[in-house]
Design an enzyme around this catalytic site. Structure first.
Site, PDB file in Angstrom:
ATOM      1  N   ASP A   1       0.868  -1.183   0.000  1.00  0.00           N
ATOM      2  CA  ASP A   1       0.000   0.000   0.000  1.00  0.00           C
ATOM      3  C   ASP A   1       0.905   1.234   0.000  1.00  0.00           C
ATOM      4  OD1 ASP A   1      -1.651   2.124   0.671  1.00  0.00           O
ATOM      5  OD2 ASP A   1      -2.854   0.962   2.094  1.00  0.00           O
ATOM      6  N   HIS A   2       0.928   1.913  -1.112  1.00  0.00           N
ATOM      7  CA  HIS A   2       1.871   3.026  -1.253  1.00  0.00           C
ATOM      8  C   HIS A   2       1.464   4.256  -0.431  1.00  0.00           C
ATOM      9  CE1 HIS A   2       5.322   4.895  -2.748  1.00  0.00           C
ATOM     10  NE2 HIS A   2       5.171   4.751  -4.049  1.00  0.00           N
TER      11      HIS A   2
END
Ligand code: CAO
Length: 454
Positions: free
Chosen positions: A426-427
């Protein structure tokens, strides 16, 4: 005094059709108020009132064909109709016409009883530019129309009366985007309302995260024989969870190859012992354990977002989920406290959890509390894939089939067993640097499993 309002010079058009009537017998009308709209082949024109008063009689009906001089309605006038001198006023601009429309709508138009004169204006485009036509011939009680001719080429198909255009301007609606339901595609007020309703609904969907264009349902039997099966509840739930994560989480996937040659040699050497113990050693328990060690060193990789993204929750425990492929669908049992367990115990739990998953015997608790997930397609094949993060976790590891590959050691190529790793994250939480360091450490641990116990 009763006055008959007649059709003024409408640019020579003969037999223009009445397409809208805005007033009824008994209505009180004001000067410049729109009475009817007529439409010729090339233009639609609004006929405004030149006198204020009460409508006594309507002389037109929808569909009538009108030409210059035809009667529109009879009014009990409050004041004498406009005379020819007033009609000779200079032509108004579109802006002036729009203001007059606005004033008449809110009921504060020309109230002094003197008839107004609207010279014919030609709307060239919606941009407000227009070319005034010469004033019409002086005909008492005959207003000049507010005229719309065919638009510029790109707008040439848009037909709408001035009131509709004004409404569209007020709401910032591009008339080219509206489909007209009136005769010959004329845009009506109802079309603007429907257009606005549809767009409001679209915005609401976007706000709730469901603004994804729906894939249209297709009747495949049109193309050939088909059979239809109900999807399991598990498949449907998985679909929802995948979509939720895919839509909410900005995914990035990073790849790495772990040299597991030594691990494989060790694993093979332990196989007999495993059998004697009634156990089975696959690469999975080693990967689980290595992940627990790497997650301990990189706690952000097992964190979760909270408080609408304002907080990050760091977990002091290490429960790891393991995707299991079952006939009923995909399930993810969670192996608890992986950091505290040895390889034998983990191998046993993997087999037990996988069996329970396939027999549909997992309890809800056994599928909760994971901080990270591993999805292994190693026994199935493939060189790599991009797993979807199991939200609210922030990272997931994909394992593909290990293969012997030539690796350059500086002097020659050596046959090494390489396990393909793919880490999706999850950036919003994990940066490329965080993921890169985690994956490099993980590959290092798998390359030399002795380091797992350090
Ligand atoms: N490379 C090469 N061989 C591998 C391997 C890899 N990465 N991973 C496993 N293998 C081998 C094992 O060593 C075993 O062979 P041996 O018996 O000769 O040792 C064989 O493949 C079968 O292993 P397994 O599948 O029984 O056991 P596992 O511990 O590797 O995996 C489990 C357990 C439950 C993860 C697995 O059975 C499974 O269900 N995988 C599918 C997960 C999945 O569907 N993921 C996708 C989710 S998104 O759609």
């Amino acid at each position: 005094m009763s006055v008959t309002v007649i059709v003024p010079d409408i640019g020579g058009a003969e037999g223009a059709e009445v397409v809208e009537i805005f007033v009824a017998v008994g209505d009180l009308i004001e000067v410049e108020q729109s009475l009817i709209v007529v439409e010729s082949d090339k233009a639609s024109m609004e006929i405004p009132a030149t006198v204020a008063g009460k409508v006594l009689e309507l002389r037109v009906a929808l569909g009538d064909a009108l030409s210059e001089g035809d009667a529109v309605l009879v009014v009990e006038a409050e004041a004498p109709a406009q005379d020819s001198t007033e009609l000779a006023k200079p032509p108004v601009t579109q802006a002036v016409a729009a203001e007059a429309e606005a004033a008449s709508e809110v009921g504060n138009g020309s109230q002094d009883g003197s008839p107004a004169a609207l010279s014919a204006v030609t709307e060239s485009t919606d941009s407000g530019l227009q070319e005034p036509e010469p004033p019409p011939a002086a005909v008492s009680t005959s207003p000049a129309p507010s005229q719309e001719v065919a638009q510029t080429k790109s707008e040439s198909d848009v037909y709408a009366g001035p009131a509709v255009r004004k409404l569209a301007r007020e709401f910032g609606i591009d008339l080219l985007s509206v489909t007209g339901s009136g005769r010959r595609g004329r845009i009506l007020k109802e079309d603007l309302q429907a257009f606005t309703r549809k767009n409001l609904q679209k915005s609401a969907e976007i706000l709730t995260g469901t603004g994804v264009p729906v894939v249209p349902e297709i009747d495949f039997s049109k193309f050939g024989e088909v059979t239809v099966e109900d999807r399991s509840r598990l498949d449907q739930m998985t679909a929802t969870n995948m979509s939720r994560s895919w839509l909410n989480v900005p995914h990035v996937t990073q790849f790495e190859g772990a040299d597991i040659t030594d691990l494989e040699a060790f694993r093979q050497s332990m196989k007999k012992e495993a059998e004697q113990l009634g156990n089975k050693l696959t690469p999975m328990p080693f990967v689980l354990k290595a992940c627990a060690v790497a997650l301990g060193a990189h706690p952000k990789m097992k964190s979760s977002l909270a408080a609408a993204g304002k907080e990050l929750v760091y977990k002091q425990y290490c429960h790891i989920g393991m995707a299991v492929d079952t006939p009923a669908g995909l399930v993810v049992p969670v192996i608890r406290d992986v950091d505290k367990k040895g390889i034998w115990q983990l191998a046993e739990e993997i087999r037990e959890m996988a069996a329970r998953a396939r027999e549909k015997k997992l309890t809800p608790v056994q599928m909760q509390g994971g901080v990270f997930t591993i999805s292994s397609l190693g026994n199935i094949g493939g060189e790599g894939f991009t797993p979807i993060v199991n939200t609210p976790e922030v990272a997931i590891l994909g394992l593909s089939r290990a293969e012997i590959k030539p690796v350059w050691d500086g002097e020659s190529f050596l046959p090494r067993q390489i396990l393909p790793l793919s880490l999706s994250y999850d950036h919003r939480v994990v940066n490329g640097g965080d993921a890169g360091r985690f994956l490099t450490d993980l590959a290092g641990l798998l390359s030399d499993v002795r380091r797992i116990i350090l």
